[in-house]
Design a protein around this motif. Structure first.
Motif, short mmCIF file in Angstrom:
data_model
loop_
_atom_site.label_atom_id
_atom_site.label_comp_id
_atom_site.label_asym_id
_atom_site.label_seq_id
_atom_site.Cartn_x
_atom_site.Cartn_y
_atom_site.Cartn_z
N GLY A 143 2.87 -1.41 1.62
CA GLY A 143 2.33 -0.05 1.55
C GLY A 143 0.84 -0.02 1.91
N ALA A 144 0.36 1.18 2.27
CA ALA A 144 -1.02 1.31 2.75
C ALA A 144 -2.04 0.88 1.69
CB ALA A 144 -1.27 2.75 3.19
N MET A 145 -1.82 1.26 0.43
CA MET A 145 -2.80 0.94 -0.60
C MET A 145 -2.89 -0.57 -0.82
SD MET A 145 -5.17 1.89 -2.58
CE MET A 145 -5.49 3.58 -2.75
N ARG A 146 -1.77 -1.23 -0.75
CA ARG A 146 -1.79 -2.69 -0.92
C ARG A 146 -2.49 -3.36 0.26
NH1 ARG A 146 2.33 -6.53 -3.74
NH2 ARG A 146 1.41 -8.50 -3.09
N GLN A 147 -2.24 -2.84 1.46
CA GLN A 147 -2.94 -3.38 2.64
C GLN A 147 -4.45 -3.26 2.42
OE1 GLN A 147 -1.60 -1.55 6.39
NE2 GLN A 147 0.37 -1.14 5.46
N MET A 148 -4.87 -2.11 1.89
CA MET A 148 -6.30 -1.87 1.67
C MET A 148 -6.85 -2.78 0.56
SD MET A 148 -6.21 2.26 1.98
CE MET A 148 -7.85 2.55 1.36
N ALA A 149 -6.05 -2.98 -0.50
CA ALA A 149 -6.51 -3.82 -1.61
C ALA A 149 -6.72 -5.25 -1.12
CB ALA A 149 -5.50 -3.77 -2.74
N GLU A 150 -5.85 -5.70 -0.21
CA GLU A 150 -5.99 -7.06 0.31
C GLU A 150 -7.28 -7.18 1.13
OE1 GLU A 150 -2.17 -7.71 2.18
OE2 GLU A 150 -1.21 -8.01 0.21
N LEU A 151 -7.56 -6.16 1.91
CA LEU A 151 -8.81 -6.18 2.72
C LEU A 151 -10.03 -6.14 1.80
CD1 LEU A 151 -9.96 -5.93 5.67
CD2 LEU A 151 -10.07 -3.47 5.24
N ALA A 152 -9.98 -5.28 0.77
CA ALA A 152 -11.11 -5.16 -0.16
C ALA A 152 -11.34 -6.48 -0.87
CB ALA A 152 -10.82 -4.07 -1.18
N SER A 153 -10.26 -7.16 -1.20
CA SER A 153 -10.40 -8.39 -1.95
C SER A 153 -11.03 -9.49 -1.09
CB SER A 153 -9.05 -8.76 -2.55
OG SER A 153 -8.73 -10.06 -2.35
N THR A 154 -10.71 -9.54 0.21
CA THR A 154 -11.36 -10.58 1.04
C THR A 154 -12.81 -10.23 1.38
OG1 THR A 154 -9.96 -9.64 2.76
CG2 THR A 154 -9.61 -11.93 2.27
N HIS A 155 -13.12 -8.95 1.51
CA HIS A 155 -14.48 -8.58 1.93
C HIS A 155 -15.39 -8.18 0.78
CE1 HIS A 155 -14.11 -8.55 6.37
NE2 HIS A 155 -12.84 -8.47 6.06
N GLY A 156 -14.81 -7.93 -0.40
CA GLY A 156 -15.62 -7.46 -1.52
C GLY A 156 -16.32 -6.15 -1.20
N ALA A 157 -15.63 -5.29 -0.45
CA ALA A 157 -16.25 -4.01 -0.03
C ALA A 157 -15.32 -2.85 -0.38
CB ALA A 157 -16.47 -4.02 1.48
N GLY A 158 -15.87 -1.63 -0.38
CA GLY A 158 -15.04 -0.43 -0.48
C GLY A 158 -14.26 -0.27 0.82
N VAL A 159 -13.13 0.41 0.73
CA VAL A 159 -12.30 0.61 1.93
C VAL A 159 -11.79 2.06 1.93
CG1 VAL A 159 -10.23 -0.13 3.19
CG2 VAL A 159 -11.47 -1.79 1.82
N VAL A 160 -11.85 2.71 3.08
CA VAL A 160 -11.21 4.01 3.21
C VAL A 160 -10.18 3.93 4.34
CG1 VAL A 160 -13.20 5.33 2.36
CG2 VAL A 160 -12.94 4.99 4.81
N ALA A 161 -9.06 4.62 4.17
CA ALA A 161 -8.03 4.63 5.21
C ALA A 161 -8.45 5.61 6.30
CB ALA A 161 -6.69 5.05 4.62
N VAL A 162 -8.26 5.20 7.54
CA VAL A 162 -8.56 6.12 8.66
C VAL A 162 -7.41 6.12 9.65
CG1 VAL A 162 -11.09 5.91 8.55
CG2 VAL A 162 -9.79 4.31 9.97
N GLU A 163 -7.34 7.19 10.42
CA GLU A 163 -6.42 7.20 11.56
C GLU A 163 -7.03 8.05 12.67
OE1 GLU A 163 -2.63 8.87 10.28
OE2 GLU A 163 -3.25 10.83 11.00
N GLU A 164 -6.56 7.78 13.89
CA GLU A 164 -7.07 8.56 15.02
C GLU A 164 -6.43 9.93 14.98
OE1 GLU A 164 -6.46 6.25 18.56
OE2 GLU A 164 -7.70 4.64 17.73
N VAL A 165 -7.26 10.97 15.14
CA VAL A 165 -6.71 12.32 15.20
C VAL A 165 -7.09 12.93 16.55
CG1 VAL A 165 -6.77 12.71 12.70
CG2 VAL A 165 -8.76 13.35 14.09
N ALA A 166 -6.41 14.02 16.91
CA ALA A 166 -6.74 14.70 18.16
C ALA A 166 -8.19 15.19 18.06
CB ALA A 166 -5.80 15.87 18.36
N PRO A 167 -9.01 15.02 19.12
CA PRO A 167 -10.41 15.45 19.06
C PRO A 167 -10.57 16.89 18.57
CG PRO A 167 -10.03 14.19 21.05
CD PRO A 167 -8.69 14.36 20.40
N ALA A 168 -9.63 17.75 18.89
CA ALA A 168 -9.74 19.16 18.47
C ALA A 168 -9.61 19.32 16.95
CB ALA A 168 -8.65 19.98 19.16
#
Ligand code: UTP
Length: 292
Positions: A143-168
């Motif tokens: 799941g997305a939150m677990r993916q983020m927790a794994e990243l946060a744990s290796t970098h010791g940083a805050g993490v926000v989820a992002v995705e590409e949206v239409a420029p408009a």
């Protein structure tokens, strides 16, 4: 390395005006996608990420969410007496036994930042997650939150989820300017809430998942009302960036914005097409509709 994620905040005190009249009485987060309410998908994602304390920021109209996670004694006894073990299991699996729920009230819908700040007394001094249940993320594996927790744990940083949206569409989101550090992660330089397309630094939009240090609460205390007349979480994150690293993470999975009708329909169809019993019915319905 950061300590494991334990607490996740679910801000569910919004007014849900895009689903009126249903949201006159039904909390948006209780709208079902197939047989489960949106909040259940969000809770499952948090528990999978390791959370054992779920903090719901509600308003006085949203008793249904507390009722939903409460034990339904009468129903459980009736199902047990009727020998309906499979249904009993479904009812009980709403919340694993080791997980506890805490409810705090947001007295007025002053914005997402304010809702998160209301959770401060329960979160205390540790890093925590935030999940917006109306952003349903269907992930192929983890799941997305677990993916983020794994990243946060290796970098010791805050993490926000992002995705590409239409420029408009940049005017509907917090938009980041970020420097890539890996295939999916980038170091955020700055964020701006709801910029017009011509003012947006990119088309990378923050969506409903955050992993934040407790320091964000201090910053939220002094955050002024921003875009839309609300206290914006994005504005406090922008302040946080002056002090420490926050990463933007392009999660693996598909997000459905179930805060609007098109997203809820999209999520329902996607999950129905994942279901071997429902998939042929959906295809058949679409085909016969095409003929009429
Ligand atoms: P939305 O921007 O989707 O607002 O909030 P909303 O009020 O829920 O829905 P609309 O726009 O009127 O249809 C994003 C998330 O932040 C929560 C909402 O519950 C939702 O999960 N929120 C927003 C709060 O908890 N409190 C607020 O004051 C504002």
């Amino acid at each position: 390395m950061s300590p494991p994620l334990r607490k996740v905040v679910f801000p569910v005190a919004g007014l849900g005006t895009r689903f009126l009249p249903a949201t006159k009485v039904v909390a948006k987060e209780m709208l079902p996608v197939l047989d489960r309410p949106l909040i259940q998908y969000a809770v499952d994602e948090a528990v999978e990420a390791g959370a054992d304390t779920l903090i719901f920021v509600t308003n006085r109209y949203k008793h249904a969410i507390a009722d939903y996670f409460d034990k339904a004694y009468e129903l459980e006894i009736k199902l047990a007496e009727a020998g309906k073990g499979d249904l009993l299991e479904i009812v009980r699996s709403v919340l694993p036994a080791h997980v506890r729920c805490v409810f705090v009230t947001q007295p007025e819908a002053l914005g997402l930042g304010h809702a998160v700040l209301c959770a401060r007394p329960v979160v205390g001094d540790e890093a925590f997650g935030v999940i917006l249940a109306d952003d349903l993320i269907r992930s192929p594996g983890t799941g997305a939150m677990r993916q983020m927790a794994e990243l946060a744990s290796t970098h010791g940083a805050g993490v926000v989820a992002v995705e590409e949206v239409a420029p408009a569409d940049t005017g509907r989101y917090g938009i980041v300017d970020a420097e890539p550090i890996s295939e999916r992660a980038a170091r955020i330089r700055y964020v701006v809430e709801k910029p017009k397309p011509e003012q947006a630094p990119s088309n990378l939009a923050i969506v409903g998942r955050y992993l934040l240090p407790a320091r964000i609460f201090d910053l939220l205390e002094s955050t002024q009302v921003g875009a839309g007349g609300e206290i914006q979480l994005t504005d406090a994150i922008e302040e946080l960036l002056h002090e420490r690293e926050v990463l933007a993470y392009r999660f693996e999975g598909q997000r459905y914005d179930c805060g609007n009708k098109a997203g809820l329909v999209g999520a329902t169809l996607a999950l129905a097409l994942d279901d071997p019993e429902l998939a042929p019915l959906v295809r058949q319905a679409a085909a016969s509709r095409g003929q009429n």
